[in-house]
Design an enzyme around this catalytic site. Structure first.
Site, PDB file in Angstrom:
ATOM      1  N   HIS A  34      34.487  46.269  27.933  1.00 35.84           N
ATOM      2  CA  HIS A  34      35.431  45.179  27.651  1.00 35.84           C
ATOM      3  C   HIS A  34      34.751  43.819  27.639  1.00 35.84           C
ATOM      4  O   HIS A  34      33.872  43.535  28.446  1.00 35.84           O
ATOM      5  CB  HIS A  34      36.646  45.221  28.579  1.00 35.84           C
ATOM      6  CG  HIS A  34      36.394  44.925  30.028  1.00 35.84           C
ATOM      7  ND1 HIS A  34      36.449  43.644  30.534  1.00 35.84           N
ATOM      8  CD2 HIS A  34      36.121  45.736  31.080  1.00 35.84           C
ATOM      9  CE1 HIS A  34      36.215  43.693  31.832  1.00 35.84           C
ATOM     10  NE2 HIS A  34      36.003  44.945  32.203  1.00 35.84           N
ATOM     11  N   HIS A  75      34.358  40.298  40.437  1.00 33.29           N
ATOM     12  CA  HIS A  75      35.448  39.331  40.216  1.00 33.29           C
ATOM     13  C   HIS A  75      35.220  38.014  40.959  1.00 33.29           C
ATOM     14  O   HIS A  75      36.174  37.360  41.373  1.00 33.29           O
ATOM     15  CB  HIS A  75      36.822  39.921  40.566  1.00 33.29           C
ATOM     16  CG  HIS A  75      37.313  40.865  39.512  1.00 33.29           C
ATOM     17  ND1 HIS A  75      38.646  41.160  39.347  1.00 33.29           N
ATOM     18  CD2 HIS A  75      36.654  41.561  38.563  1.00 33.29           C
ATOM     19  CE1 HIS A  75      38.782  42.016  38.344  1.00 33.29           C
ATOM     20  NE2 HIS A  75      37.573  42.282  37.861  1.00 33.29           N
ATOM     21  N   ASP A  90      31.022  41.484  34.699  1.00 36.23           N
ATOM     22  CA  ASP A  90      32.116  42.441  34.502  1.00 36.23           C
ATOM     23  C   ASP A  90      32.912  41.942  33.304  1.00 36.23           C
ATOM     24  O   ASP A  90      33.722  41.050  33.431  1.00 36.23           O
ATOM     25  CB  ASP A  90      32.978  42.484  35.770  1.00 36.23           C
ATOM     26  CG  ASP A  90      34.214  43.361  35.627  1.00 36.23           C
ATOM     27  OD1 ASP A  90      34.395  43.985  34.568  1.00 36.23           O
ATOM     28  OD2 ASP A  90      35.017  43.392  36.572  1.00 36.23           O
ATOM     29  N   GLU A 137      41.153  44.212  29.012  1.00 30.39           N
ATOM     30  CA  GLU A 137      41.036  45.256  30.032  1.00 30.39           C
ATOM     31  C   GLU A 137      41.576  44.753  31.351  1.00 30.39           C
ATOM     32  O   GLU A 137      42.308  45.447  32.057  1.00 30.39           O
ATOM     33  CB  GLU A 137      39.558  45.679  30.182  1.00 30.39           C
ATOM     34  CG  GLU A 137      39.356  46.948  31.008  1.00 30.39           C
ATOM     35  CD  GLU A 137      39.125  46.713  32.493  1.00 30.39           C
ATOM     36  OE1 GLU A 137      39.058  47.694  33.247  1.00 30.39           O
ATOM     37  OE2 GLU A 137      39.024  45.543  32.934  1.00 30.39           O
ATOM     38  N   GLU A 138      41.224  43.512  31.693  1.00 32.32           N
ATOM     39  CA  GLU A 138      41.553  42.969  33.017  1.00 32.32           C
ATOM     40  C   GLU A 138      43.058  42.808  33.236  1.00 32.32           C
ATOM     41  O   GLU A 138      43.508  42.712  34.370  1.00 32.32           O
ATOM     42  CB  GLU A 138      40.854  41.623  33.233  1.00 32.32           C
ATOM     43  CG  GLU A 138      39.324  41.693  33.261  1.00 32.32           C
ATOM     44  CD  GLU A 138      38.761  42.399  34.490  1.00 32.32           C
ATOM     45  OE1 GLU A 138      39.543  42.845  35.344  1.00 32.32           O
ATOM     46  OE2 GLU A 138      37.523  42.517  34.583  1.00 32.32           O
ATOM     47  N   ASP A 179      31.479  50.392  32.242  1.00 27.16           N
ATOM     48  CA  ASP A 179      32.051  49.315  33.050  1.00 27.16           C
ATOM     49  C   ASP A 179      31.104  49.049  34.212  1.00 27.16           C
ATOM     50  O   ASP A 179      30.040  49.668  34.300  1.00 27.16           O
ATOM     51  CB  ASP A 179      33.464  49.674  33.539  1.00 27.16           C
ATOM     52  CG  ASP A 179      34.340  48.423  33.676  1.00 27.16           C
ATOM     53  OD1 ASP A 179      33.818  47.349  34.029  1.00 27.16           O
ATOM     54  OD2 ASP A 179      35.558  48.522  33.432  1.00 27.16           O
TER      55      ASP A 179
END
Lengths: 340, 346
Positions: free
Chosen positions: B62, B310, B172, B204-205, B227
């Protein structure tokens, strides 16, 4: 202006050499007489008309971290140097030691945090710096226990005349004193760049002892908390509203006549000023006013939002106000015939 | 070149739902190694490297990242915000941000100073609603520049740490978009039979959405989902996957076990290092959508070990990215010379 360069230097309390070297070279360039004392303070002298001994003080040091240990996987443990809210350390880049090894203070992934962990701020003893090594021996080649760590944050201008940098407390004061020394005023004063203010006003104590001032003027970056979440009575100063004059804090009850006379100079000359409406915090005035038989001291400060964090914010207009007001206070106090 | 791409793509934003703004960067890097480009209607980027057979292999990583969305303009030039995707508010304290309004606007998220903060308060992490972006403008000026719904991201200049370890925001999952770039580069060198679709998926998130639409559009025979996974830190179990030791291969119901075994065998044969994890149910990756797209897609899932997920200081080892890209190219090459039906047959 010296401020951009000054804020981008590292100078955690007890390790001010980068800032000291920078200031020494600027003083040499401007032909200013100075010496460095036994603790590392720089004492510069601007010679001119003199009624009394005036000491300007700004501290070179900033809050930061110090390396306490290296764990078996090469992660670096640390403690705070000076007053730091541990919550500003989460997810920050830092520079470790004299070689400025880049590292990051990470944070557990939110996906892995228990609901209990989400309710508690991570204490400093649970944090670590990651420099990308994978073993203790690899880290030990680059980092020693006792190395100082500073925030990595560059100077930026934004919004309406604001600047963002680390260490605005108190490189704003250092930059103002340098500026005043460069002006070669015909008024006598000492410009003192002190060490270790953030860990107990250490440098100012020995500097004041040496100079025995009649008047101490501390130029500070001071607490400003005018954000939406802060209650009205905690808003000690307001950004963009001028030089902040201290009345009382944890270290000093300021000489009220002196404070009022400074306020009057500001009013007579249309310089924006405000009173610092909080007793929290302290500064080098705390030791200057108690030196030997005692001295009169005042603090003229630049309000700094998010002080003691990598993203301190100050107003260029406030810095101008402090500069101009301090200059007029010096000139007013050295009016007269004597020329030394 | 991988690091150059990764640093550039991570210095620009692709917040979920806003992936279209900086798409030229991805195209500039992928197009020299691929034959055609298309997008699905949600904004996923699909680069196809054509082969000589009908077989279709979809790689998915992603492109989107977590971010902030402005909800209120306050007196004194402050902004309230909510998060786009899962963000720990603690990671936003004392950060610089960029607001993408009519112009790009600099701001900081500060907290009140320790001098007026009690010991008790310092133990409590901030909630998102207790944080504000300070723009330094008056409310009136700010209203001309920022509109509710504008997005913002934390500013982070990518950092090179020791060796090949690097740190930035949005690794990410752009570390894995970079894995795809490496695979594309490797495949360009050989004539491959499979048609390979390098898919930088959107959203995606916020709920694994671009993977659903892009996999429908492509209708691949198999899927290789990429990922990031949790790399070992001092607060994790000592046997957690580590940086610099290769991709983490996932086992579990979401993944096709025979295809996974084939990948592991190829890596063993060619000496690519691997780490392993067992994922009994939800993977939290694009696999969730791919596996049940149309009549089903057999998938494998590879994760690049990453620390501090994150946050704005996500940390990876570029070595893992490079060898994963090479291993996938080798895997595709081996599949080209195998009977896929036999591999996938239950």
């Amino acid at each position: 202006m010296f401020l951009k360069e000054l804020t981008e230097l590292s100078g955690v309390s007890g390790c001010e050499y980068e800032v000291r070297n920078y200031i020494k070279s600027k003083l040499t360039d401007m032909g200013c007489e100075f010496y460095v004392d036994k603790l590392g303070n720089i004492i510069a002298h601007n010679k001119g008309r003199k009624n009394k001994t005036i000491m300007l003080a700004a501290h070179m040091d900033e809050v930061g971290l110090i390396v306490t240990n290296i764990d078996s996987d090469g992660f670096i443990k640390f403690e705070a140097v000076g007053g730091i809210d541990q919550r500003v350390l989460n997810s920050k880049p830092v520079l470790v030691g004299e070689k400025k090894i880049p590292g990051v203070i990470g944070s557990k992934a939110i996906h892995l945090m228990s609901s209990d962990e989400k309710e508690k701020a991570l204490p400093i003893d649970k944090m670590y710096i990651d420099i990308g090594t994978s073993s203790k021996s690899e880290t030990e080649k680059l980092v020693n226990i006792g190395d100082y760590v500073s925030f990595k944050s560059s100077y930026a201008e934004f919004g309406d005349n604001l600047i963002k940098a680390k260490a605005l407390d108190d490189r704003t004061g250092c930059s103002i004193i340098l500026e005043l020394l460069s002006q070669k005023l015909d008024a006598d004063f000492y410009g003192v760049f002190t060490v270790m203010e953030e860990v107990g006003l250490r440098g100012a104590e020995t500097a004041a002892y040496q100079l025995e001032p009649d008047l101490g003027l501390v130029l500070e970056g001071t607490v400003c908390a005018d954000m939406p979440e802060v209650e009205e009575h905690d808003k000690s100063t307001l950004i963009g509203k001028g030089a902040a004059l201290s009345l009382m804090d944890n270290t000093t009850v300021y000489d009220i006549d002196l404070v009022r006379s400074i306020a009057k100079i500001a009013e007579d000359n249309n310089i924006m000023y405000q009173y610092r409406k909080s007793a929290a915090g302290g500064n080098d005035a705390g030791v200057i006013h108690k030196t030997k038989n005692g001295a009169k001291a005042a603090a003229i400060s630049v309000p700094c939002r998010y002080i003691h964090s990598p993203v301190s914010v100050a107003s260029k207009k406030d810095i101008e106000s402090v500069l101009l007001l301090t200059k007029l206070v010096i000139l007013e106090n050295q009016k007269g015939e004597k020329h030394v | 070149m991988l690091k150059e791409f990764l640093f550039e793509v991570c210095s620009n934003h692709f917040v979920s739902g806003f992936e279209h703004i900086n798409g030229d960067i991805i195209k500039r890097y992928f197009q020299p190694y691929t034959d055609s480009f298309e997008k699905d209607k949600l904004g996923s980027y699909i680069f196809k490297s054509s082969g000589s057979s009908d077989r279709k292999i979809m790689l998915a990583a992603h492109i989107d990242e977590i971010g902030l969305m402005i909800t209120k303009i306050l007196e004194g030039g402050f902004l309230s915000f909510i998060s786009v995707g899962g963000i720990n508010p603690a990671s936003l304290v004392a950060q610089e941000v960029t607001i993408y309004g009519k112009d790009t606007i600099f701001g900081v998220i500060g907290i009140k100073p320790p001098h007026i903060t009690s010991e008790e308060e310092r133990k409590k992490p901030h909630k998102m609603k207790e944080l504000f972006i300070d723009t330094g403008y008056s409310k009136e000026e700010l209203e001309k520049l920022v509109t509710i719904g504008d997005i913002a991201t934390v500013n982070r200049e990518p950092l090179s740490l020791q060796g090949s370890v690097i740190s930035a925001k949005a690794f990410d999952d752009r570390a894995c978009v970079t894995v795809m770039l490496e695979t594309a580069k490797e495949l360009k060198k050989i004539s491959h039979k499979s048609n390979v679709y390098f898919t930088a998926t959107a959203q995606e998130e916020t709920g694994i959405r671009g993977a659903k639409t892009s996999s429908y559009k492509i209708a691949p025979d198999i899927g290789i989902v990429l990922d990031v996974g949790f790399g070992k830190t001092p607060d994790m179990p000592s046997d957690s996957p580590e940086l610099g030791k290769g991709p983490i291969v996932a086992y579990g119901g979401r993944l096709n076990s025979k295809l996974t075994k084939k990948f592991v065998d190829v890596c063993k044969k060619y000496n690519y290092p691997l780490q392993y994890e067992a994922v009994p149910a939800i993977t939290g990756t694009d696999t969730e959508a791919l596996q049940i797209s149309r009549d089903g897609i057999p998938c494998i899932l590879l994760s690049i070990p990453l620390r501090y997920m994150h946050t704005s200081v996500e940390t990876i080892d570029l070595y893992d990215v490079e060898i994963t890209g090479k291993a996938i190219a080798r895997f595709i090459n081996e599949l080209d010379n195998s009977d896929l039906e036999e591999i996938l047959c239950f």
